[in-house]
Design a protein around this motif. Structure first.
Motif, mmCIF file in Angstrom:
data_model
loop_
_atom_site.group_PDB
_atom_site.id
_atom_site.type_symbol
_atom_site.label_atom_id
_atom_site.label_comp_id
_atom_site.label_asym_id
_atom_site.label_seq_id
_atom_site.Cartn_x
_atom_site.Cartn_y
_atom_site.Cartn_z
ATOM 1 N N ARG A 110 11.733 -10.874 -9.843
ATOM 2 C CA ARG A 110 11.579 -10.281 -11.181
ATOM 3 C C ARG A 110 10.752 -9.003 -11.127
ATOM 4 N NH1 ARG A 110 5.977 -9.899 -12.116
ATOM 5 N NH2 ARG A 110 5.218 -11.447 -13.600
ATOM 6 N N THR A 111 9.822 -8.922 -10.150
ATOM 7 C CA THR A 111 9.009 -7.712 -9.999
ATOM 8 C C THR A 111 9.864 -6.578 -9.435
ATOM 9 O OG1 THR A 111 7.095 -9.132 -9.614
ATOM 10 C CG2 THR A 111 6.861 -6.818 -9.015
ATOM 11 N N ALA A 135 3.608 -2.166 2.293
ATOM 12 C CA ALA A 135 4.521 -2.858 3.213
ATOM 13 C C ALA A 135 4.203 -4.354 3.248
ATOM 14 C CB ALA A 135 4.413 -2.246 4.603
ATOM 15 N N HIS A 137 4.287 -8.358 1.246
ATOM 16 C CA HIS A 137 5.346 -9.324 0.928
ATOM 17 C C HIS A 137 6.364 -8.773 -0.079
ATOM 18 C CE1 HIS A 137 7.155 -13.232 0.248
ATOM 19 N NE2 HIS A 137 6.931 -13.114 -1.044
ATOM 20 N N GLN A 138 5.858 -8.115 -1.130
ATOM 21 C CA GLN A 138 6.758 -7.651 -2.204
ATOM 22 C C GLN A 138 7.652 -6.478 -1.779
ATOM 23 O OE1 GLN A 138 6.771 -9.250 -5.131
ATOM 24 N NE2 GLN A 138 5.017 -10.504 -4.580
ATOM 25 N N ASN A 159 1.872 3.003 4.803
ATOM 26 C CA ASN A 159 1.079 1.821 4.457
ATOM 27 C C ASN A 159 -0.341 1.953 4.983
ATOM 28 O OD1 ASN A 159 0.998 -0.753 3.142
ATOM 29 N ND2 ASN A 159 0.729 -1.663 5.162
ATOM 30 N N HIS A 161 -2.180 -0.308 6.157
ATOM 31 C CA HIS A 161 -2.231 -0.994 7.454
ATOM 32 C C HIS A 161 -0.942 -0.645 8.200
ATOM 33 C CE1 HIS A 161 -4.695 -3.571 4.703
ATOM 34 N NE2 HIS A 161 -5.533 -3.450 5.708
ATOM 35 N N THR A 198 0.988 -1.971 -3.620
ATOM 36 C CA THR A 198 -0.158 -2.308 -2.768
ATOM 37 C C THR A 198 -1.219 -3.010 -3.616
ATOM 38 O OG1 THR A 198 -1.536 -0.372 -3.228
ATOM 39 C CG2 THR A 198 0.196 -0.093 -1.567
ATOM 40 N N SER A 199 -2.244 -3.507 -2.935
ATOM 41 C CA SER A 199 -3.383 -4.088 -3.670
ATOM 42 C C SER A 199 -4.577 -3.143 -3.606
ATOM 43 C CB SER A 199 -3.723 -5.470 -3.118
ATOM 44 O OG SER A 199 -3.706 -5.457 -1.708
ATOM 45 N N MET A 219 3.857 -0.415 -9.077
ATOM 46 C CA MET A 219 4.035 -1.851 -9.295
ATOM 47 C C MET A 219 2.852 -2.698 -8.827
ATOM 48 S SD MET A 219 6.941 -1.603 -10.669
ATOM 49 C CE MET A 219 7.223 -3.349 -10.942
ATOM 50 N N ASP A 222 -2.014 -4.640 -11.232
ATOM 51 C CA ASP A 222 -1.793 -5.673 -12.251
ATOM 52 C C ASP A 222 -3.102 -6.348 -12.638
ATOM 53 O OD1 ASP A 222 -2.275 -6.937 -9.874
ATOM 54 O OD2 ASP A 222 -0.497 -8.214 -9.904
ATOM 55 N N LYS A 226 -7.771 -2.214 -10.151
ATOM 56 C CA LYS A 226 -6.822 -1.748 -9.128
ATOM 57 C C LYS A 226 -6.299 -0.362 -9.498
ATOM 58 C CE LYS A 226 -4.860 -6.089 -7.375
ATOM 59 N NZ LYS A 226 -3.642 -6.911 -7.386
ATOM 60 N N GLY A 292 4.490 -0.736 -13.965
ATOM 61 C CA GLY A 292 5.005 -2.118 -14.022
ATOM 62 C C GLY A 292 3.876 -3.113 -13.829
ATOM 63 N N GLY A 294 3.903 -6.419 -14.979
ATOM 64 C CA GLY A 294 4.348 -7.796 -14.835
ATOM 65 C C GLY A 294 4.041 -8.622 -16.064
HETATM 66 P P1 NAD Z 1 0.465 -8.439 0.269
HETATM 67 O O1 NAD Z 1 -0.877 -9.054 0.410
HETATM 68 O O2 NAD Z 1 1.606 -9.047 0.991
HETATM 69 O O3 NAD Z 1 0.389 -6.882 0.714
HETATM 70 C C1 NAD Z 1 -0.672 -6.066 0.280
HETATM 71 C C2 NAD Z 1 -0.311 -4.607 0.442
HETATM 72 O O4 NAD Z 1 -1.412 -3.802 -0.012
HETATM 73 C C3 NAD Z 1 -0.051 -4.202 1.878
HETATM 74 O O5 NAD Z 1 0.858 -3.121 1.880
HETATM 75 C C4 NAD Z 1 -1.433 -3.756 2.324
HETATM 76 O O6 NAD Z 1 -1.394 -2.912 3.462
HETATM 77 C C5 NAD Z 1 -1.891 -3.028 1.090
HETATM 78 N N1 NAD Z 1 -3.342 -2.907 1.001
HETATM 79 C C6 NAD Z 1 -4.271 -3.882 1.195
HETATM 80 N N2 NAD Z 1 -5.511 -3.371 1.034
HETATM 81 C C7 NAD Z 1 -5.358 -2.046 0.739
HETATM 82 C C8 NAD Z 1 -6.260 -0.987 0.461
HETATM 83 N N3 NAD Z 1 -7.586 -1.180 0.458
HETATM 84 N N4 NAD Z 1 -5.761 0.230 0.192
HETATM 85 C C9 NAD Z 1 -4.420 0.430 0.182
HETATM 86 N N5 NAD Z 1 -3.506 -0.536 0.443
HETATM 87 C C10 NAD Z 1 -3.975 -1.758 0.715
HETATM 88 O O7 NAD Z 1 0.739 -8.337 -1.303
HETATM 89 P P2 NAD Z 1 2.124 -8.272 -2.083
HETATM 90 O O8 NAD Z 1 2.548 -9.659 -2.439
HETATM 91 O O9 NAD Z 1 3.080 -7.378 -1.372
HETATM 92 O O10 NAD Z 1 1.633 -7.596 -3.459
HETATM 93 C C11 NAD Z 1 1.235 -6.231 -3.488
HETATM 94 C C12 NAD Z 1 0.588 -5.938 -4.820
HETATM 95 O O11 NAD Z 1 1.534 -6.125 -5.869
HETATM 96 C C13 NAD Z 1 -0.613 -6.837 -5.166
HETATM 97 O O12 NAD Z 1 -1.629 -6.012 -5.723
HETATM 98 C C14 NAD Z 1 -0.061 -7.780 -6.219
HETATM 99 O O13 NAD Z 1 -1.066 -8.249 -7.094
HETATM 100 C C15 NAD Z 1 0.917 -6.855 -6.916
HETATM 101 N N6 NAD Z 1 1.979 -7.542 -7.666
HETATM 102 C C16 NAD Z 1 2.345 -6.982 -8.865
HETATM 103 C C17 NAD Z 1 3.341 -7.579 -9.618
HETATM 104 C C18 NAD Z 1 3.775 -6.950 -10.914
HETATM 105 O O14 NAD Z 1 4.524 -7.566 -11.666
HETATM 106 N N7 NAD Z 1 3.385 -5.733 -11.193
HETATM 107 C C19 NAD Z 1 3.972 -8.744 -9.155
HETATM 108 C C20 NAD Z 1 3.606 -9.269 -7.908
HETATM 109 C C21 NAD Z 1 2.606 -8.647 -7.165
#
Ligand code: NAD
Length: 321
Positions: A110-111, A135, A137-138, A159, A161, A198-199, A219, A222, A226, A292, A294
């Motif tokens: 959905r995201t 890079a 999970h999402q 990315n 990392h 990213t987070s 995206m 959230d 952040k 976005g 969510g």
């Molecule tokens: P994940 O933990 O699998 O990946 C985290 C990502 O953020 C990686 O690319 C990592 O390298 C990067 N990251 C981590 N620390 C960082 C920093 N200090 N500076 C820059 N980049 C950094 O997380 P995910 O499941 O891929 O989710 C990514 C983000 O999306 C999260 O913030 C999550 O809360 C958000 N999210 C948003 C929605 C929405 O509806 N908008 C839905 C799901 C997830």
């Protein structure tokens, strides 16, 4: 009551079906037919977990319910997903529980559908290069959904990392697209559409990186605090979102609004564009940005569709509650 287990979701609902469900519910929100309830999110003081609810009601589709979910940072060490989500749907006529649906894969779908909807309605029709910032999970779901919307011929990615970039390279290869790892400057210079997922708690993409005509789908932001892009980008762009209240409080726009470079009235609900109530992109040179955040209605929309499909395909488990 119907139960649709997490393990069935992948075989039931496609990215296209999630796209249609999310696009439709965004339009219903703009028409005033569907609304989200206030979000609850709490640090529970156990297992370092964040736990909460997103909920809402789609009066047109009669979809009522909530997604319970959160983040358990220690889960990965136990072989479990850190983000845990479960959707509960209720009968809007009686309040009785209607369905319990595994929500982990649905959250990613959905995201990704939300940013893809923004690309469909806001990106330049001739967009060719997709830029990915993030890079995790999402990101793979995001890339797959995005490439269905335009005739992209290349993906560029960055990315924080670098060791995680293989996820983007492998996904692009699977989609038959060349992939190049680049600096953020180069990403902004090449990309017609940029997804940030990213987070991060500090801006990654700066105003100087962004060319006229770019569409950004931000995206990752959230939560309060952040941030993925410099607030000056929002001042230069036309800003769209899933829900304005979330955009200014927990979305990317929180920073631009706090800095006073844009106001709440400058942000347009994307559903209004989908429903034909507001204009989308107005010129080739305009920068468009989708914030976005969510919303619960996205979760309910895809879960309701998954329940219908589970029934049709005979994999729904029926229990008396
Ligand atoms: P994940 O933990 O699998 O990946 C985290 C990502 O953020 C990686 O690319 C990592 O390298 C990067 N990251 C981590 N620390 C960082 C920093 N200090 N500076 C820059 N980049 C950094 O997380 P995910 O499941 O891929 O989710 C990514 C983000 O999306 C999260 O913030 C999550 O809360 C958000 N999210 C948003 C929605 C929405 O509806 N908008 C839905 C799901 C997830």
């Amino acid at each position: 009551m119907i139960i649709v287990p997490e393990k069935e979701i992948a075989g039931l609902i496609s990215a296209e079906e999630c796209f249609d469900a999310v696009e439709a519910v965004f339009a219903a929100m703009a028409r005033g037919e569907a609304y989200n309830f206030p979000v609850i999110r709490e640090a529970i003081g156990h297992a370092d977990a964040l736990y909460g609810f997103k909920s809402g009601f789609d009066r047109a589709g009669l979809v009522l319910g909530l997604k319970s979910g959160g983040y358990w940072p220690g889960n990965a060490a136990k072989g479990l997903t850190n983000h845990q989500s479960t959707v509960v749907l209720f009968d809007a006529d009686s309040g009785r529980p209607h369905a319990l649906v595994g929500g982990n894969l649905l959250t990613a779908l959905r995201t990704a559908a939300a940013s893809a909807v923004s690309i469909k309605h806001l990106a330049r029709p001739d967009a060719r290069v997709l830029g990915m910032v993030g890079a995790g999970h999402q990101s793979a779901y995001q890339m797959r959904a995005a490439v269905a919307q335009r005739d992209f011929d290349k993906v560029v990615g960055w990315n924080f990392h670098p060791e995680m970039l293989s996820r983007l390279a492998e996904t692009a290869e699977d989609l038959g697209l060349p992939f190049e790892a680049v600096s953020l400057e180069e990403l902004g210079a090449q990309a017609d559409v940029i997804i940030t997922i990213t987070s991060s708690f500090a801006p990654l993409l700066m105003d100087a990186h962004i060319r006229p005509g770019t569409h950004l789908a931000c995206m990752g932001t959230d939560t309060k605090g952040k941030q993925e892009v410099e607030a000056a980008i929002l001042a230069r762009a036309r800003v769209f979102t899933d829900e304005v209240a979330q955009s200014v409080s927990i979305g990317e726009a929180q920073h631009a609004v706090a800095a006073g470079v844009i106001g709440e009235a400058d942000i347009c609900q994307i559903g209004a564009v989908i429903a034909g109530l507001a204009p989308g992109r107005s010129s080739e040179d305009e920068i468009t940005l989708f914030d976005g955040t969510g919303v619960g209605l996205q979760d309910l929309a895809v879960a309701a569709r998954a329940v219908d499909l589970a029934r049709d395909k005979g994999v729904a488990i029926e229990v008396d509650l």
